[in-house]
Write an enzyme that holds these catalytic residues in place. Structure first.
Site, short mmCIF file in Angstrom:
data_model
loop_
_atom_site.label_atom_id
_atom_site.label_comp_id
_atom_site.label_asym_id
_atom_site.label_seq_id
_atom_site.Cartn_x
_atom_site.Cartn_y
_atom_site.Cartn_z
N PRO A 243 0.83 -1.21 0.00
CA PRO A 243 0.00 0.00 0.00
C PRO A 243 0.85 1.26 0.00
CG PRO A 243 -0.73 -1.57 1.69
CD PRO A 243 0.58 -2.06 1.19
N PRO A 244 0.28 2.38 -0.38
CA PRO A 244 1.04 3.65 -0.36
C PRO A 244 1.47 4.03 1.06
CG PRO A 244 -0.97 3.87 -1.66
CD PRO A 244 -1.07 2.57 -0.94
N GLY A 245 2.66 4.59 1.16
CA GLY A 245 3.13 5.11 2.44
C GLY A 245 3.74 4.10 3.37
N LYS A 248 8.30 1.77 0.89
CA LYS A 248 9.02 1.04 -0.17
C LYS A 248 10.21 1.84 -0.69
CE LYS A 248 5.22 0.76 -2.54
NZ LYS A 248 4.31 1.31 -1.52
N THR A 249 9.98 3.12 -0.98
CA THR A 249 11.07 3.96 -1.46
C THR A 249 12.12 4.16 -0.38
OG1 THR A 249 9.49 5.11 -2.89
CG2 THR A 249 11.61 6.17 -2.54
N HIS A 465 -28.38 10.85 15.66
CA HIS A 465 -27.73 10.01 14.64
C HIS A 465 -26.43 9.42 15.19
CE1 HIS A 465 -26.81 9.06 10.29
NE2 HIS A 465 -25.61 8.94 10.83
N GLU A 466 -25.58 10.26 15.76
CA GLU A 466 -24.31 9.78 16.29
C GLU A 466 -24.52 8.93 17.53
OE1 GLU A 466 -21.72 10.02 14.60
OE2 GLU A 466 -22.46 11.48 13.15
#
Length: 689
Positions: A243-245, A248-249, A465-466
């Protein structure tokens, strides 16, 4: 210290294009000063003024140059004695008397002669006494002006051509490979002994399995004989996927810092160009440079830009430039010899769409999945990013790691930075625990908008609602435990509820149904209390629809359809326009999805009716304080009777008993999460609750 490098003794200075501009300016200045002897100290005049000076006897001679320029010379005696000529008595460099010419005007030579004859006719007495004035006619062509009129345009064109050719040849600011004549050259950034990478594995927290894999690659490059003596071959490529972030780099940078070998870094988009054949040419040049500096590493970030599976895009022709680039990459990777010691590393978020020929053995021999960090890995990542911060005494790294399930390494770095900004905004001397909580809320839910205008009726609907979300999730065993509920608008949402999902890898039907029921608790509370519903449940409906569709079409959790899935992990159906099932099956899928959602909606309403007094008390607390926490729910509902998966693991380990069947947890280790700790934000485009 000056940035300029001193010229070594005996070394010739390098050519500077500014010298050309300086020479041209000096030439024009010299031309202006020395091109002509006339006009340096003259004043403009006319023929009538000339006549007055003639009758007064002040003029010594007249010179007509090039049949148009009339220059008048004043007699030295008049120049020295008369006040009218005081300003022009001295020439440049204090030359006295001024040799002239002193006055100038333009008039064609034939017209000047006619006017002079007319003057003589009108002043015959003067003519008899003084005689005609001395008039000289000269032709003095301005060779500098003529030459300049020809040379200057040609010189400017030549200078412009020289400048453009130098730019296109790679001498401009773009550097080698950035100009038109080097367009086929590699754009890779080279890191070697002269430009050392300081990132090492000490800077990389977590990712223990991935680090072990790439450490072996580093060892290959440092000690190749250790493996070749046993008959082993150095792997051709290593693909980092995840996944991004997730880092890997960063992991590739650490490899560059640890290996101490030339490291060629570039992005997959660097091969893409509008010219045909450029991508393949850059691939050839890249591998040529790497072979010359062997042993070396080539790192291609976002390799899916050129490595996407071939033949999937029906709109492109067979001679697709991206496919040509990929073909050249495949050829170069498969053409390595075992003694060249060049390893290709790639990074991508979409390993599923890569061409199968690219990830086969012999090219990318190893595919390393860099997953989202688990609990212990998040602790290590927090320790790395908290080092530069001035922390307060109440900051608990373990607490922060538990509050951020599903966060990537980049997300955690963002949390630490945002916490420091929050503390600075409050003029604090250190970053405290509450600053980190505020940072997590800011990142997950968005910025608070306390000045947003909300009517009392809308605020009451939002509160119930919450409260409905919080009530249903608290009463269900497998729903995520609540952390905080607020009716303060954040981002695009008018209310928000934060939950802390358990970190598990497997989900049962009961767990998914409980999550769907808790998600529908908001709309159910609106109907139970007000006998009407609003548009505020948009994000809830989107979430449960995706969950129900996944249960029916992906995970095979529907009794009517049975153990069947329409999910294609290879991505082969991505470009297909037809569905992998019949119209009759599509109707069954729609019916089952609707039945799942409506069933959980009725279940949520029944739970709320059975606990109506507690729901009302919770909503009143929300209306009064705008924010409530887990402790407020415990005061109203009491403690939850169910243990979390982690608590069950700890209890089983303490009692030395086997774990209860069905608990998706590995002993002694935290597992990765299925969902992030994002709250049920009501992201209605119309701005409703």
């Amino acid at each position: 210290m000056s940035d300029k490098t001193p010229t070594k003794k005996g070394q010739k200075p390098t050519f500077n294009p500014s010298w050309i501009y300086l020479a041209v300016f000096a030439g024009l200045l010299a031309l202006q000063l020395f091109s002509s002897n006339y006009g340096a100290t003259t004043q403009e005049s006319n023929f009538n003024d000339l006549g007055d000076k003639l009758t007064a006897g002040h003029i010594e001679k007249i010179v007509v140059v090039n049949k148009k320029d009339v220059y008048t010379y004043i007699h030295p005696d008049s120049l020295a004695t008369l006040a009218a000529y005081k300003d022009m008595a001295t020439a440049g460099f204090n030359q006295t008397p001024n040799p002239g010419p002193h006055f100038h005007f333009e008039m064609p030579a034939d017209i000047f002669d006619q006017n002079l004859e007319r003057f003589y006719g009108q002043h015959e007495d003067w003519l008899q006494v003084n005689g005609p004035i001395n008039v000289e006619y000269k032709d003095e062509p301005n060779y500098w002006t003529e030459v300049l009129s020809w040379v200057l345009p040609i010189g400017l064109i030549a200078l412009f051509w020289f400048f453009m050719m130098r730019r296109m040849g790679g001498g401009g600011a773009g550097g080698p490979g950035g100009q038109i004549f080097n367009i086929g050259k590699s754009r890779a950034q080279v890191f070697d002994a002269d430009s050392e990478v300081r990132t090492t594995f000490k800077n990389v927290a977590g990712m223990e399995g991935a680090k072990d894999e790439v450490l072996e690659v580093v060892d290959f490059l440092k000690n190749p004989k250790k493996y070749t003596n046993l008959g082993g071959k150095i792997p051709k490529g290593v693909l980092l996927s995840g996944p991004p972030g997730t880092g890997k780099t960063l992991l590739a940078k650490a490899v560059a810092g640890e290996a101490k070998v030339p490291f060629f870094s570039l992005s997959g988009s660097d091969f893409v160009e509008m010219f045909v054949g450029v991508g393949a040419s850059r691939v050839r040049d890249l591998f040529k440079q790497a072979k010359e500096k062997s042993p070396a590493i080539i790192f291609i970030d976002e390799i899916d830009a050129i490595g996407r599976a071939r033949g999937k895009n029906a709109l492109s022709g067979g001679n697709d430039e991206r496919e040509n680039t990929l073909n050249q990459l495949l050829t170069e990777m498969d053409g390595f010899g075992t003694d060249e010691h060049v390893i290709v590393m790639g990074a991508t978020n979409r390993a599923d769409i890569l061409d199968r020929a690219l990830i086969r053995a012999g090219r990318f021999d190893r595919v390393i999945y860099v997953d989202l960090p688990e609990f212990n890995e998040r602790k290590e990542i927090f320790e790395v990013h908290l080092k530069p911060l001035k922390l307060g005494g109440n900051v608990d790294i373990e607490f922060l790691a538990r509050q951020t399930p599903g966060f990537s390494g980049a997300d955690i770095a963002n949390v630490c930075n945002e916490a420091a900004l929050v503390a600075a905004r409050k003029d604090k001397s250190c970053v405290e625990k509450q600053d980190f909580l505020d940072a997590v809320d800011r990142i997950v839910g968005g910025l608070e908008k306390k000045n947003k205008i909300i009517t009392p009726e809308e605020k009451k609907v939002i509160a119930y609602h919450e409260a409905g979300h919080a009530t249903v999730s608290w009463l269900l065993e497998h729903a995520s435990p609540l952390v905080k509920v607020t009716i303060v608008p954040r981002g695009r949402s008018l209310g928000a509820a934060w939950y802390l999902p358990e970190e598990r890898q497997l989900n049962s039907v009961e767990q998914m149904l409980d999550e769907m029921c808790a998600t529908m608790g908001g709309r159910a509370a609106e109907e139970v209390i007000f006998n009407k519903i609003t548009t505020g449940a948009l994000s809830d409906l989107e979430k449960v629809t995706k969950q129900a569709r996944a249960m029916v079409t992906i995970y095979g959790l529907n009794a009517r359809l049975g153990n069947i899935t329409y999910y294609d992990s290879s991505g082969q159906n991505e470009y297909q326009f037809d569905k992998p099932y019949s119209e009759k099956t599509a109707q069954v899928i729609d019916e089952e999805i609707s039945a799942l959602i409506e069933g959980q909606y009725e279940r949520a309403k029944q739970l709320l009716r059975d606990n109506l007094d507690k729901l009302t008390a919770l909503a009143e607390e929300l209306l009064k304080h705008e924010v409530i926490f887990k402790e407020n729910l415990e005061n109203i509902f009491g403690k939850r009777p169910w243990l979390t998966s982690e608590e069950k693991v700890q209890a089983a380990l303490l009692q030395n008993q086997p774990l209860e069947a069905g608990i998706p947890v590995e002993t002694g280790a935290d597992v990765s999460v299925q969902e992030t700790a994002s709250e049920e934000a009501e992201n209605d485009p119309q701005g409703n609750a």
